[in-house]
Design an enzyme around this catalytic site. Sequence first.
Site, PDB file in Angstrom:
ATOM      1  CB  CYS A   1      -0.935   0.019   1.201  1.00 42.67           C
ATOM      2  SG  CYS A   1      -0.082   0.117   2.782  1.00 42.67           S
TER       3      CYS A   1
ATOM      4  CB  CYS B   1       4.384  -0.301   1.852  1.00 43.95           C
ATOM      5  SG  CYS B   1       3.270  -1.475   2.664  1.00 43.95           S
TER       6      CYS B   1
ATOM      7  CG  ASP C   1       6.330  25.381 -34.796  1.00 42.57           C
ATOM      8  OD1 ASP C   1       6.491  26.571 -35.104  1.00 42.57           O
ATOM      9  OD2 ASP C   1       6.989  24.442 -35.289  1.00 42.57           O
TER      10      ASP C   1
ATOM     11  CG  ASP D   1       8.900  20.580 -35.250  1.00 40.78           C
ATOM     12  OD1 ASP D   1       8.645  21.789 -35.135  1.00 40.78           O
ATOM     13  OD2 ASP D   1       9.362  20.066 -36.281  1.00 40.78           O
TER      14      ASP D   1
ATOM     15  CG  ASP E   1       8.737  25.233 -31.748  1.00 41.15           C
ATOM     16  OD1 ASP E   1       8.403  26.417 -31.974  1.00 41.15           O
ATOM     17  OD2 ASP E   1       8.722  24.343 -32.618  1.00 41.15           O
TER      18      ASP E   1
END
Length: 707
Positions: free
Chosen positions: A13, A16, A416, A598, A602
Amino acid sequence: MEKVQWKVEGMTCANCALSINKYLEKQGAKEIKVNAIDGDVSFEINDNTPQQNIAKGVEDLGYKVIGEKIIQGKKSEPFLKTNLQRFLFCFPFTAVLMLHMIPSLKLHWLMNPWIQLTLCLPVFIVGMHHFGRSAVKSLRRGIPNMNVLISIGAASAFIYSLIGAVMNWGNEYLFFETAATIITLVFMGEHLEDSTVKSTQRALKGLIKSQKVMANMIAFDDQHQELIFPVENTQLRVGDLVLIKTGEQVPADCKILWGDVMVNEALITGESVPVSKGKKAILIGGSIIEQGTAKAQVTAVGADTVLSNIVNLVKKAQGEKPPVQQMADRISAIFVPTILIIATLTLIINWIVLGDFTPAMMRSIAVMVIACPCAMGLATPAAIAVGLGRAARNGVLFRHAKSLELFKNIQQAVFDKTGTLTTGQFQIADFRFQNIDESTFKSIVYSLEKYSNHPLAKSIANEWKDTGEIRWKNIEEIKGQGMQATDADGNQYLAGSYVLATDLTKEDNHNIYIVRNNELIGWIDLQDEIRPEAKQVIDHLKSKHIKTVMLSGDRYAKSHQIADQLGIDVVIAEQTPEQKLETVAQLTAAAPTVMIGDGINDAPALAKATIGISMSDASQMAMQSAGVVLMNHGLNKLPLALGLGRHTYLTIKQNLFWAFAYNIVAIPIAALGLLGEYGPTYGALIMGLSDVVLAINSVRLFVKKVD
């Protein structure tokens, strides 16, 4: 600082994970990431700090550490290692104990307290060995976990029954079956939880499985004759030659030296349509050759491959905690002490009201057993594991878990133009030169543009690559303007946008201008095409009431022409990287904004937006600045990325609502005795199933329609 990566077994959990995190912090570790779902633990530690000492401390908490520098030798597997094995061991004893609860059977021998003790004792020993040891260690470290509640509940019923048997108080004081059923049903619940939570890792495991295959390695004998023999791809090294045939999986990242093939890259990009590749093309490890045969040279192996980097980034993102999880973690940290206080109050108040200690104790035990801190801790990690896994399998790579949450209220999408809305595969449409011959002009342009990451430059360099090359004394790329270089004779050359030639010509409608020593020596026009999926993606965003913006460094007229074809709402053109950054900052301040780009120019804007998205063929700087990477060389998966982000966040909210609602409703029901005579038994069963409900809701993300 040394980077350490471990696999830690035994985490059940969020408490832990929290206990390990706090322990590592005390040891001086930095950049700690603990994933309770798959057990991955990573951190940075001083080089002079022994890992073995830290590992021993983690194991003292009740967990098992697996790491290259930790394993001293193979240890024998412990008896009853898994929750399923423990459940199967305990179930027969518990089932027999429960038979006396069926009046029609009239098994009088089962009413004997010593027979009940004999049947209960093996179950109690196994339960205390697992839950009890974990509880003691968690208390010793000051971070009590769920096992504290289970241990106290089961031990209370067992000890009370043992006293009743020794003192011969009668059957109404015997609750051995309660102790046994608590332990057995919690083992069953934890097994179901483990199984369903592990299913959230299904997509990631599919990627990991694809990393290990056989390869056909090419070697040469002393007569220079080619030999081909099979080896495991883990034995390959950079520079090795491999033969890849139809139907085979590419064993590692490599470059084709000979042959033409059709490659299915669905594992990486999510696109099942085969891609044609020939000489000098890059093959990604894990992709499938659907047609053709190729001889290739290995360019990356092991942790350096594209697939390994994707798996590592997904694991890293899974180990992060988005803001929505922080409140649940704070509550989980104080949950167990709070429940112990409530259980104590339940015992005292019910004892006073009912005037009888036995039913008051049963209600108190029911409160401890039915309470579930795990649900709050698993609400976010389970949903994130599924969301990130599905995204990775479909060609969307989330570099940070918080990006999933940030998608929930995106109102603007900024694109872009070049290489994002358009293919970036330019062709030279026209060019002019003056005071120079054509071959020299082409050589100058190629020698400048080959060093640029801009799509325009790459296209020109590719088309004029056979024109000869000039050796520059120095060369650099100026963001938003172009390339600048100096040759051995001290001549200065510039290649870039109209900004570089404003004082040299009035013609502002060309793409690239070439300047030598402040004299215009030529210009180049290129033509690009809009990505075929761009219109559909823009229409999808507008249907979701997301405002679309084009942000470009290109001339306004050209930008507006493409925007009109796509139906983009706003056009902002002729922007330098600094202006792009400022514009995105203003848009982000006004409303949550996603930026898709890209190029190297940018990168600042991608980092400034609420979420930055780049494509896999983008520049490395753009990919590093982005929170999300689209791996299919296009915009096809942008709607999926947006949809997965929103629906993952929705699933997290549903899980948290279930976790809180369950505890808010279940604890008072147990405290008021509404579960009846067998309250602890029903409580253990309900608690065991509560996490399963949460995990199943998370797993729905694998098949849920999100775009």
